[in-house]
Enzyme design. Sequence first.
Site, PDB file in Angstrom:
ATOM      1  CG  HIS A  19      -1.958  -0.977   1.311  1.00 60.68           C
ATOM      2  ND1 HIS A  19      -2.144  -1.775   2.413  1.00 60.68           N
ATOM      3  CD2 HIS A  19      -2.919  -1.334   0.426  1.00 60.68           C
ATOM      4  CE1 HIS A  19      -3.167  -2.580   2.209  1.00 60.68           C
ATOM      5  NE2 HIS A  19      -3.656  -2.338   1.000  1.00 60.68           N
ATOM      6  CE  LYS A  43     -11.033  -7.103   1.218  1.00 61.39           C
ATOM      7  NZ  LYS A  43      -9.989  -6.137   0.892  1.00 61.39           N
ATOM      8  NE  ARG A  93      -2.241  -8.100  -4.244  1.00 59.47           N
ATOM      9  CZ  ARG A  93      -3.198  -8.087  -3.342  1.00 59.47           C
ATOM     10  NH1 ARG A  93      -2.982  -7.575  -2.173  1.00 59.47           N
ATOM     11  NH2 ARG A  93      -4.381  -8.592  -3.588  1.00 59.47           N
TER      12      ARG A  93
END
Length: 168
Positions: A19, A43, A93
Amino acid sequence: MSVRTGVYPGTFDPVTLGHMDIIRRGAKLVDRLVIGVTTNPSKSPMFTLEERMAMVQREVADVAGEIHVVSFDSLLMHFAEREGASVIVRGLRAVADFEYEYQMAGMNQQLNNRIETVFLMADVALQPIASRLVKEIAMFGGDIRRFVTPAVNDDVVARVNRIGRKGS
């Protein structure tokens, strides 16, 4: 001359070196970077919204540029509009990230085509890092210092010690 504002949204639970890489690089692309700390119903966070905001605020204190940390609980495009953003910054990613992010960018463009989504590839050394995996490693007693700053490591270890480690 107008101020170019970018929004970098996420749950940041916890904020990782990945991040921070995107924040540093994103801050160079805009005059003002708004880090949007949000909740994600899919989440279950380790840290409260307030704790995550404080963590991100502490971590970005020394990053160059005008950076604001703001919470939001709405559609990303509504948040971006409210902040006056012309850019949404997203980190990638892996190929799996791209598929999801590509779909989200397309939907967001349908909602507001005046706001562009900019994808930044994560630094190669940081690509495997995901908050979910950092939490999982910590919960099973693993060392997370390669994935987070020392202060975040301390935050996560303290939380794990409070809620109890798994597999012990």
